[in-house]
Design a protein around this motif. Structure first.
Motif, PDB file in Angstrom:
ATOM      1  N   GLY A  59      27.626  46.874  37.539  1.00  0.00           N
ATOM      2  CA  GLY A  59      27.277  46.758  36.131  1.00  0.00           C
ATOM      3  C   GLY A  59      28.400  46.104  35.362  1.00  0.00           C
ATOM      4  N   GLU A  60      28.805  46.713  34.240  1.00  0.00           N
ATOM      5  CA  GLU A  60      29.867  46.117  33.427  1.00  0.00           C
ATOM      6  C   GLU A  60      31.259  46.572  33.864  1.00  0.00           C
ATOM      7  OE1 GLU A  60      29.183  50.066  31.305  1.00  0.00           O
ATOM      8  OE2 GLU A  60      28.058  48.638  32.538  1.00  0.00           O
ATOM      9  N   ARG A  61      31.322  47.480  34.853  1.00  0.00           N
ATOM     10  CA  ARG A  61      32.614  48.026  35.269  1.00  0.00           C
ATOM     11  C   ARG A  61      33.272  47.154  36.340  1.00  0.00           C
ATOM     12  NH1 ARG A  61      29.451  52.488  33.885  1.00  0.00           N
ATOM     13  NH2 ARG A  61      30.545  53.926  32.475  1.00  0.00           N
ATOM     14  N   LEU A  62      34.573  47.354  36.482  1.00  0.00           N
ATOM     15  CA  LEU A  62      35.351  46.569  37.436  1.00  0.00           C
ATOM     16  C   LEU A  62      35.139  47.063  38.860  1.00  0.00           C
ATOM     17  CD1 LEU A  62      37.632  44.439  37.976  1.00  0.00           C
ATOM     18  CD2 LEU A  62      39.240  46.359  37.810  1.00  0.00           C
ATOM     19  N   LEU A  63      34.772  46.157  39.735  1.00  0.00           N
ATOM     20  CA  LEU A  63      34.756  46.368  41.184  1.00  0.00           C
ATOM     21  C   LEU A  63      35.578  45.238  41.766  1.00  0.00           C
ATOM     22  CD1 LEU A  63      33.661  47.555  43.897  1.00  0.00           C
ATOM     23  CD2 LEU A  63      31.741  45.962  43.661  1.00  0.00           C
ATOM     24  N   LEU A  64      36.593  45.553  42.564  1.00  0.00           N
ATOM     25  CA  LEU A  64      37.499  44.500  43.012  1.00  0.00           C
ATOM     26  C   LEU A  64      38.062  44.819  44.392  1.00  0.00           C
ATOM     27  CD1 LEU A  64      38.435  41.915  41.474  1.00  0.00           C
ATOM     28  CD2 LEU A  64      40.610  43.073  41.101  1.00  0.00           C
ATOM     29  N   LEU A  65      38.065  43.800  45.232  1.00  0.00           N
ATOM     30  CA  LEU A  65      38.743  43.871  46.523  1.00  0.00           C
ATOM     31  C   LEU A  65      39.955  42.954  46.453  1.00  0.00           C
ATOM     32  CD1 LEU A  65      38.890  44.717  49.541  1.00  0.00           C
ATOM     33  CD2 LEU A  65      37.438  42.721  50.039  1.00  0.00           C
ATOM     34  N   SER A  66      41.125  43.528  46.621  1.00  0.00           N
ATOM     35  CA  SER A  66      42.369  42.759  46.595  1.00  0.00           C
ATOM     36  C   SER A  66      42.858  42.567  48.026  1.00  0.00           C
ATOM     37  CB  SER A  66      43.432  43.493  45.771  1.00  0.00           C
ATOM     38  OG  SER A  66      44.705  42.905  45.956  1.00  0.00           O
ATOM     39  N   ILE A  67      43.075  41.316  48.407  1.00  0.00           N
ATOM     40  CA  ILE A  67      43.563  40.995  49.754  1.00  0.00           C
ATOM     41  C   ILE A  67      44.863  40.210  49.624  1.00  0.00           C
ATOM     42  CG2 ILE A  67      43.070  39.823  51.930  1.00  0.00           C
ATOM     43  CD1 ILE A  67      40.134  40.195  51.425  1.00  0.00           C
ATOM     44  N   LYS A  68      45.919  40.739  50.216  1.00  0.00           N
ATOM     45  CA  LYS A  68      47.201  40.043  50.220  1.00  0.00           C
ATOM     46  C   LYS A  68      47.362  39.255  51.515  1.00  0.00           C
ATOM     47  CE  LYS A  68      49.519  43.314  47.143  1.00  0.00           C
ATOM     48  NZ  LYS A  68      50.678  44.214  46.937  1.00  0.00           N
ATOM     49  N   ARG A  69      48.167  38.219  51.442  1.00  0.00           N
ATOM     50  CA  ARG A  69      48.326  37.319  52.583  1.00  0.00           C
ATOM     51  C   ARG A  69      48.889  38.022  53.814  1.00  0.00           C
ATOM     52  NH1 ARG A  69      50.929  31.838  50.851  1.00  0.00           N
ATOM     53  NH2 ARG A  69      52.700  33.213  50.466  1.00  0.00           N
ATOM     54  N   ASN A  70      49.600  39.136  53.599  1.00  0.00           N
ATOM     55  CA  ASN A  70      50.143  39.889  54.732  1.00  0.00           C
ATOM     56  C   ASN A  70      49.114  40.824  55.367  1.00  0.00           C
ATOM     57  OD1 ASN A  70      49.902  42.000  52.929  1.00  0.00           O
ATOM     58  ND2 ASN A  70      52.102  42.380  52.733  1.00  0.00           N
ATOM     59  N   GLY A  71      47.868  40.801  54.845  1.00  0.00           N
ATOM     60  CA  GLY A  71      46.802  41.607  55.417  1.00  0.00           C
ATOM     61  C   GLY A  71      46.528  42.906  54.696  1.00  0.00           C
ATOM     62  N   GLN A  72      47.359  43.285  53.733  1.00  0.00           N
ATOM     63  CA  GLN A  72      47.105  44.507  52.975  1.00  0.00           C
ATOM     64  C   GLN A  72      45.875  44.325  52.089  1.00  0.00           C
ATOM     65  OE1 GLN A  72      50.721  45.356  50.819  1.00  0.00           O
ATOM     66  NE2 GLN A  72      51.627  46.462  52.536  1.00  0.00           N
ATOM     67  N   MET A  73      45.008  45.340  52.095  1.00  0.00           N
ATOM     68  CA  MET A  73      43.763  45.268  51.338  1.00  0.00           C
ATOM     69  C   MET A  73      43.590  46.536  50.521  1.00  0.00           C
ATOM     70  SD  MET A  73      41.392  43.805  54.448  1.00  0.00           S
ATOM     71  CE  MET A  73      39.946  43.550  53.423  1.00  0.00           C
ATOM     72  N   LYS A  93      40.090  37.969  59.298  1.00  0.00           N
ATOM     73  CA  LYS A  93      41.138  37.151  59.928  1.00  0.00           C
ATOM     74  C   LYS A  93      40.995  35.691  59.518  1.00  0.00           C
ATOM     75  CE  LYS A  93      43.255  35.879  64.321  1.00  0.00           C
ATOM     76  NZ  LYS A  93      43.360  34.454  63.908  1.00  0.00           N
ATOM     77  N   LYS A  94      39.762  35.187  59.518  1.00  0.00           N
ATOM     78  CA  LYS A  94      39.538  33.808  59.104  1.00  0.00           C
ATOM     79  C   LYS A  94      39.964  33.601  57.652  1.00  0.00           C
ATOM     80  CE  LYS A  94      35.644  32.733  62.195  1.00  0.00           C
ATOM     81  NZ  LYS A  94      34.194  32.407  62.249  1.00  0.00           N
ATOM     82  N   LEU A  95      39.684  34.593  56.811  1.00  0.00           N
ATOM     83  CA  LEU A  95      40.048  34.487  55.403  1.00  0.00           C
ATOM     84  C   LEU A  95      41.568  34.489  55.242  1.00  0.00           C
ATOM     85  CD1 LEU A  95      39.355  34.337  52.444  1.00  0.00           C
ATOM     86  CD2 LEU A  95      39.002  36.820  52.440  1.00  0.00           C
ATOM     87  N   LEU A  96      42.258  35.345  55.966  1.00  0.00           N
ATOM     88  CA  LEU A  96      43.725  35.391  55.887  1.00  0.00           C
ATOM     89  C   LEU A  96      44.335  34.074  56.366  1.00  0.00           C
ATOM     90  CD1 LEU A  96      44.355  39.038  57.146  1.00  0.00           C
ATOM     91  CD2 LEU A  96      44.669  38.173  54.812  1.00  0.00           C
ATOM     92  N   ASP A  97      43.759  33.508  57.418  1.00  0.00           N
ATOM     93  CA  ASP A  97      44.240  32.199  57.900  1.00  0.00           C
ATOM     94  C   ASP A  97      44.033  31.125  56.839  1.00  0.00           C
ATOM     95  OD1 ASP A  97      44.944  33.337  60.311  1.00  0.00           O
ATOM     96  OD2 ASP A  97      43.156  32.656  61.389  1.00  0.00           O
ATOM     97  N   ALA A  98      42.873  31.164  56.175  1.00  0.00           N
ATOM     98  CA  ALA A  98      42.576  30.178  55.129  1.00  0.00           C
ATOM     99  C   ALA A  98      43.509  30.361  53.937  1.00  0.00           C
ATOM    100  CB  ALA A  98      41.118  30.306  54.692  1.00  0.00           C
TER     101      ALA A  98
END
Length: 360
Positions: free
Chosen positions: A40-54, A7-12
């Motif tokens: 390692g060399e592979r992609l790890l990613l967390l995508s967070i949209k401003r509307n809260g979708q993750m 929540k703090k991150l979405l507010d920011a």
């Protein structure tokens, strides 16, 4: 799922007008959603949209993770054009990028989606992680308590026949004994002149009478790091080295006394630095006074003369002044402190009075 931090991150993100934040740092991903792996060399990613979708993007080779709350999981295979798919799904507006994301991923994304505005989003989450919760502080207090016990046991194992590398091996065994999860950083065991290098790599040297011994160690416990340094002497200590030790100890203790909400990190650093300068060793204090710590042993934020930010309740950082005489010796004394409403709590309690180990 760390709902409060999210929540703090979405507010920011709202305040900074960031429409989507792509987070690649494994520690931050673990902090926010409770998933950890070394990609390692592979992609790890967390995508967070401003509307809260993750969405958590995982390679099929990574450990599986169940969808929960509003966190969707997307798996991909090696060779799959995952960056192209990511680019096609990007929000319009400013895209926050993790400071640790490898450039080859970012450059590929920018080619696939050249019209977006890419900005460093890490300061948003760094500031949230810098304020530790009560639960985090409880874990870090226990991590440091165990590190205290290991330090005291380790010092007793040093004798005339134990090399730096052997002490390091003993340390690994002690961490297992105290149910810690290995090293939080490569330990520093530095005999005599090796102590003049703040980041010395251990070797097969043996201690000699009159030498200082720097022991800088830390482990991981329940996902959080400990870090502490003590300096002892072998067999005997000269008057000069005793004076240096007492100077560093005073710098450590007086800097700790300065820690309270609202003071600047620069003022804490300068307190320690002035004591060492007044003793005539200013040029031999070659690093900042401290660093933030938590899930990573070095986190965003430091105690340096250039950091004029203010101390806040819940910050956890080191106080570790030192004096390093090239070719001769070094002394460093390090404690971790937790900032409270009225000052700070030192969470390292291992002895730091001048100690001379018996020559045996």
């Amino acid at each position: 799922m760390n709902k409060l931090a999210t929540k703090k991150l979405l507010d920011a993100m709202q305040k900074k007008d960031i429409s989507q934040f792509l987070i690649s740092d494994p520690s931050t991903i673990d902090y926010l959603v409770g998933y950890h792996t070394d990609p390692g060399e592979r992609l790890l990613l967390l995508s967070i949209k401003r509307n809260g979708q993750m969405q958590l993007i995982l390679n099929q080779l990574f450990p599986t993770f169940k969808e929960k709350d509003n966190l969707a999981i997307k798996y991909y295979n090696d060779g799959e054009p995952i960056i192209k798919e990511l680019a096609e799904a990007l929000e319009a507006g400013n895209i926050g990028i993790d400071k640790n994301w490898p450039s080859h991923f970012l450059i590929n994304l920018m080619k696939q989606h050249p019209n977006a505005e890419y900005v460093n989003g890490s300061p948003l989450v760094d500031k949230i992680r810098a304020i530790k919760s009560k639960e985090e502080i409880d874990i870090m207090r226990e991590a440091s308590h165990r590190n205290d016990q290991v330090m005291q046991a380790l010092i007793k194992k040093i004798d005339a026949t134990t090399s730096e590398n052997e002490i390091k091996e003993q340390l690994a065994s002690l961490y297992k004994e105290y149910e810690c999860d290995g090293f939080s950083f490569e330990p520093i065991i530095a005999y005599g002149p090796h102590g003049a290098d703040p980041h010395h790599s251990t070797d097969d040297s043996l201690p000699q009478v009159g030498q200082s011994i720097i022991i800088d160690i830390g482990s991981s416990y329940k996902g959080y790091c400990s870090d502490m340094t003590r300096t002892v002497f072998f067999g005997e200590v000269s008057d000069k080295h005793k004076e240096i030790y007492q100077t560093v100890l005073k710098a450590n203790e007086e800097a700790i006394k300065q820690v309270k909400p609202g003071v600047s990190f620069a003022s804490i650093d300068l307190t320690a630095r002035k004591i060492i300068e007044d003793a005539g060793y200013g040029e031999y204090f070659t690093h900042r006074t401290g660093h933030f710590i938590g899930r990573d042993v070095h986190e965003y934020g430091d105690v340096s003369q250039h950091n004029h930010n203010k101390v806040e309740v819940g910050n956890v950082f080191s106080i570790e002044p030192g004096i390093y005489l090239p070719g001769e010796m070094g002394v460093r004394i390090e404690d971790l402190v937790v900032v409270t409403e009225t000052g700070c709590e030192v969470i390292n309690l291992a002895n730091k009075e001048l100690t001379i180990l018996p020559n045996k």
